[in-house]
Motif scaffolding. Structure first.
Motif, PDB file in Angstrom:
ATOM      1  N   PRO A  74       0.834  -1.207   0.000  1.00  0.00           N
ATOM      2  CA  PRO A  74       0.000   0.000   0.000  1.00  0.00           C
ATOM      3  C   PRO A  74       0.869   1.257   0.000  1.00  0.00           C
ATOM      4  CG  PRO A  74      -0.737  -1.553   1.662  1.00  0.00           C
ATOM      5  CD  PRO A  74       0.570  -2.062   1.143  1.00  0.00           C
ATOM      6  N   GLY A  75       0.452   2.250  -0.743  1.00  0.00           N
ATOM      7  CA  GLY A  75       1.188   3.510  -0.800  1.00  0.00           C
ATOM      8  C   GLY A  75       2.423   3.459  -1.669  1.00  0.00           C
ATOM      9  N   ALA A  76       2.493   2.470  -2.576  1.00  0.00           N
ATOM     10  CA  ALA A  76       3.682   2.318  -3.416  1.00  0.00           C
ATOM     11  C   ALA A  76       3.280   2.245  -4.885  1.00  0.00           C
ATOM     12  CB  ALA A  76       4.449   1.069  -3.029  1.00  0.00           C
ATOM     13  N   ASP A  77       4.217   2.600  -5.727  1.00  0.00           N
ATOM     14  CA  ASP A  77       4.058   2.448  -7.164  1.00  0.00           C
ATOM     15  C   ASP A  77       4.731   1.149  -7.581  1.00  0.00           C
ATOM     16  OD1 ASP A  77       2.803   4.907  -7.349  1.00  0.00           O
ATOM     17  OD2 ASP A  77       4.644   5.969  -7.828  1.00  0.00           O
ATOM     18  N   HIS A  78       4.042   0.352  -8.365  1.00  0.00           N
ATOM     19  CA  HIS A  78       4.573  -0.916  -8.875  1.00  0.00           C
ATOM     20  C   HIS A  78       4.700  -0.783 -10.385  1.00  0.00           C
ATOM     21  CE1 HIS A  78       2.737  -1.850  -5.047  1.00  0.00           C
ATOM     22  NE2 HIS A  78       3.401  -2.988  -5.008  1.00  0.00           N
ATOM     23  N   VAL A  79       5.860  -1.083 -10.913  1.00  0.00           N
ATOM     24  CA  VAL A  79       6.089  -0.994 -12.352  1.00  0.00           C
ATOM     25  C   VAL A  79       6.552  -2.354 -12.857  1.00  0.00           C
ATOM     26  CG1 VAL A  79       7.374   0.140 -14.200  1.00  0.00           C
ATOM     27  CG2 VAL A  79       6.708   1.440 -12.173  1.00  0.00           C
ATOM     28  N   LEU A  80       5.827  -2.886 -13.838  1.00  0.00           N
ATOM     29  CA  LEU A  80       6.212  -4.134 -14.490  1.00  0.00           C
ATOM     30  C   LEU A  80       6.838  -3.785 -15.830  1.00  0.00           C
ATOM     31  CD1 LEU A  80       3.090  -6.350 -13.778  1.00  0.00           C
ATOM     32  CD2 LEU A  80       5.421  -6.820 -13.064  1.00  0.00           C
ATOM     33  N   ILE A  81       8.059  -4.234 -16.040  1.00  0.00           N
ATOM     34  CA  ILE A  81       8.776  -3.988 -17.284  1.00  0.00           C
ATOM     35  C   ILE A  81       8.899  -5.324 -17.998  1.00  0.00           C
ATOM     36  CG2 ILE A  81      10.904  -3.157 -18.333  1.00  0.00           C
ATOM     37  CD1 ILE A  81      11.358  -1.566 -15.707  1.00  0.00           C
ATOM     38  N   GLY A  82       8.299  -5.412 -19.176  1.00  0.00           N
ATOM     39  CA  GLY A  82       8.320  -6.660 -19.931  1.00  0.00           C
ATOM     40  C   GLY A  82       9.698  -6.978 -20.481  1.00  0.00           C
ATOM     41  N   ARG A  83      10.054  -8.238 -20.442  1.00  0.00           N
ATOM     42  CA  ARG A  83      11.329  -8.719 -20.972  1.00  0.00           C
ATOM     43  C   ARG A  83      11.066  -9.778 -22.032  1.00  0.00           C
ATOM     44  NH1 ARG A  83      13.976  -4.698 -20.007  1.00  0.00           N
ATOM     45  NH2 ARG A  83      14.732  -4.297 -17.934  1.00  0.00           N
ATOM     46  N   ALA A  84      12.078 -10.034 -22.842  1.00  0.00           N
ATOM     47  CA  ALA A  84      11.961 -11.041 -23.891  1.00  0.00           C
ATOM     48  C   ALA A  84      11.623 -12.390 -23.266  1.00  0.00           C
ATOM     49  CB  ALA A  84      13.265 -11.133 -24.674  1.00  0.00           C
ATOM     50  N   GLY A  85      10.744 -13.109 -23.885  1.00  0.00           N
ATOM     51  CA  GLY A  85      10.344 -14.418 -23.396  1.00  0.00           C
ATOM     52  C   GLY A  85       9.144 -14.380 -22.476  1.00  0.00           C
ATOM     53  N   GLY A  86       8.674 -13.207 -22.112  1.00  0.00           N
ATOM     54  CA  GLY A  86       7.530 -13.104 -21.218  1.00  0.00           C
ATOM     55  C   GLY A  86       6.220 -13.519 -21.853  1.00  0.00           C
ATOM     56  N   VAL A  87       6.100 -13.343 -23.144  1.00  0.00           N
ATOM     57  CA  VAL A  87       4.867 -13.698 -23.833  1.00  0.00           C
ATOM     58  C   VAL A  87       4.746 -15.212 -23.967  1.00  0.00           C
ATOM     59  CG1 VAL A  87       3.633 -13.511 -26.021  1.00  0.00           C
ATOM     60  CG2 VAL A  87       4.730 -11.526 -25.052  1.00  0.00           C
ATOM     61  N   GLU A  88       5.855 -15.887 -24.184  1.00  0.00           N
ATOM     62  CA  GLU A  88       5.828 -17.327 -24.397  1.00  0.00           C
ATOM     63  C   GLU A  88       5.672 -18.115 -23.095  1.00  0.00           C
ATOM     64  OE1 GLU A  88       8.491 -15.473 -25.590  1.00  0.00           O
ATOM     65  OE2 GLU A  88       7.728 -15.237 -27.617  1.00  0.00           O
ATOM     66  N   ARG A  89       5.938 -17.482 -21.958  1.00  0.00           N
ATOM     67  CA  ARG A  89       5.856 -18.194 -20.677  1.00  0.00           C
ATOM     68  C   ARG A  89       4.420 -18.562 -20.348  1.00  0.00           C
ATOM     69  NH1 ARG A  89      10.494 -17.998 -17.713  1.00  0.00           N
ATOM     70  NH2 ARG A  89      11.775 -16.224 -18.190  1.00  0.00           N
ATOM     71  N   PRO A  90       4.233 -19.720 -19.742  1.00  0.00           N
ATOM     72  CA  PRO A  90       2.888 -20.070 -19.267  1.00  0.00           C
ATOM     73  C   PRO A  90       2.429 -19.073 -18.201  1.00  0.00           C
ATOM     74  CG  PRO A  90       4.336 -21.987 -19.237  1.00  0.00           C
ATOM     75  CD  PRO A  90       5.189 -20.800 -19.551  1.00  0.00           C
ATOM     76  N   PHE A  91       1.130 -18.813 -18.189  1.00  0.00           N
ATOM     77  CA  PHE A  91       0.581 -17.823 -17.267  1.00  0.00           C
ATOM     78  C   PHE A  91       0.816 -18.231 -15.816  1.00  0.00           C
ATOM     79  CE2 PHE A  91      -2.830 -15.474 -15.119  1.00  0.00           C
ATOM     80  CZ  PHE A  91      -2.569 -14.203 -15.614  1.00  0.00           C
ATOM     81  N   ASP A  92       0.721 -19.513 -15.517  1.00  0.00           N
ATOM     82  CA  ASP A  92       0.953 -19.971 -14.142  1.00  0.00           C
ATOM     83  C   ASP A  92       2.386 -19.695 -13.697  1.00  0.00           C
ATOM     84  OD1 ASP A  92      -1.634 -20.879 -13.885  1.00  0.00           O
ATOM     85  OD2 ASP A  92      -1.145 -22.903 -14.565  1.00  0.00           O
ATOM     86  N   GLN A  93       3.320 -19.821 -14.618  1.00  0.00           N
ATOM     87  CA  GLN A  93       4.718 -19.548 -14.286  1.00  0.00           C
ATOM     88  C   GLN A  93       4.920 -18.054 -14.023  1.00  0.00           C
ATOM     89  OE1 GLN A  93       7.494 -20.861 -17.248  1.00  0.00           O
ATOM     90  NE2 GLN A  93       9.269 -20.398 -15.993  1.00  0.00           N
ATOM     91  N   LEU A  94       4.294 -17.195 -14.835  1.00  0.00           N
ATOM     92  CA  LEU A  94       4.381 -15.748 -14.585  1.00  0.00           C
ATOM     93  C   LEU A  94       3.767 -15.398 -13.234  1.00  0.00           C
ATOM     94  CD1 LEU A  94       3.511 -14.103 -18.016  1.00  0.00           C
ATOM     95  CD2 LEU A  94       5.665 -13.985 -16.795  1.00  0.00           C
ATOM     96  N   ARG A  95       2.643 -16.049 -12.910  1.00  0.00           N
ATOM     97  CA  ARG A  95       1.973 -15.803 -11.628  1.00  0.00           C
ATOM     98  C   ARG A  95       2.909 -16.155 -10.473  1.00  0.00           C
ATOM     99  NH1 ARG A  95      -2.352 -19.256 -11.921  1.00  0.00           N
ATOM    100  NH2 ARG A  95      -3.568 -17.699 -13.012  1.00  0.00           N
ATOM    101  N   ALA A  96       3.569 -17.300 -10.565  1.00  0.00           N
ATOM    102  CA  ALA A  96       4.492 -17.715  -9.507  1.00  0.00           C
ATOM    103  C   ALA A  96       5.681 -16.771  -9.404  1.00  0.00           C
ATOM    104  CB  ALA A  96       4.969 -19.142  -9.771  1.00  0.00           C
ATOM    105  N   GLU A  97       6.211 -16.336 -10.547  1.00  0.00           N
ATOM    106  CA  GLU A  97       7.353 -15.415 -10.536  1.00  0.00           C
ATOM    107  C   GLU A  97       6.979 -14.071  -9.938  1.00  0.00           C
ATOM    108  OE1 GLU A  97       8.444 -15.384 -14.647  1.00  0.00           O
ATOM    109  OE2 GLU A  97       9.589 -17.242 -14.481  1.00  0.00           O
ATOM    110  N   LEU A  98       5.769 -13.588 -10.242  1.00  0.00           N
ATOM    111  CA  LEU A  98       5.345 -12.304  -9.687  1.00  0.00           C
ATOM    112  C   LEU A  98       5.124 -12.426  -8.183  1.00  0.00           C
ATOM    113  CD1 LEU A  98       4.627  -9.366 -10.086  1.00  0.00           C
ATOM    114  CD2 LEU A  98       2.297 -10.071 -10.645  1.00  0.00           C
ATOM    115  N   GLY A  99       4.535 -13.516  -7.731  1.00  0.00           N
ATOM    116  CA  GLY A  99       4.375 -13.730  -6.299  1.00  0.00           C
ATOM    117  C   GLY A  99       5.709 -13.762  -5.573  1.00  0.00           C
ATOM    118  N   LYS A 100       6.675 -14.420  -6.176  1.00  0.00           N
ATOM    119  CA  LYS A 100       8.019 -14.498  -5.587  1.00  0.00           C
ATOM    120  C   LYS A 100       8.685 -13.116  -5.551  1.00  0.00           C
ATOM    121  CE  LYS A 100      12.266 -17.142  -6.184  1.00  0.00           C
ATOM    122  NZ  LYS A 100      12.948 -18.162  -7.015  1.00  0.00           N
TER     123      LYS A 100
END
Length: 88
Positions: A55-81
């Motif tokens: 709360p009270g913070a700015d979050h910025v996601l910067i896309g990298r190569a290979g992010g589109v091909e990754r399974p959504f569940d894997q992206l979810r786990a990486e973001l949680g981590k």
């Protein structure tokens, strides 16, 4: 290497809103590929950042190569981590 970079910065004001920024450069691909990646990031943000973000913070996601091909569940786990690391 994950398909994104997560930056979290405290705004230092009294507003507890969680703000999100998404950026994907032209190096990743054409407009169709970049928009697909942004849609996936927005879905992840609704699911994870709204609940686990700082709360009270700015979050910025910067896309990298290979992010589109990754399974959504894997992206979810990486973001949680990544969010768990920012809370330390």
């Amino acid at each position: 290497m994950p398909g994104f970079v997560l930056l979290v910065r405290d705004r230092g004001d009294d507003n507890l809103a969680i703000r999100l920024g998404i950026t994907v450069t032209k190096k990743i691909g054409n407009a169709v590929v970049r928009n697909r990646m942004k849609r996936r990031f927005r879905a992840l943000a609704r699911e994870i950042i709204s609940k686990s973000g700082q709360p009270g913070a700015d979050h910025v996601l910067i896309g990298r190569a290979g992010g589109v091909e990754r399974p959504f569940d894997q992206l979810r786990a990486e973001l949680g981590k990544a969010l768990a690391k920012t809370r330390r």
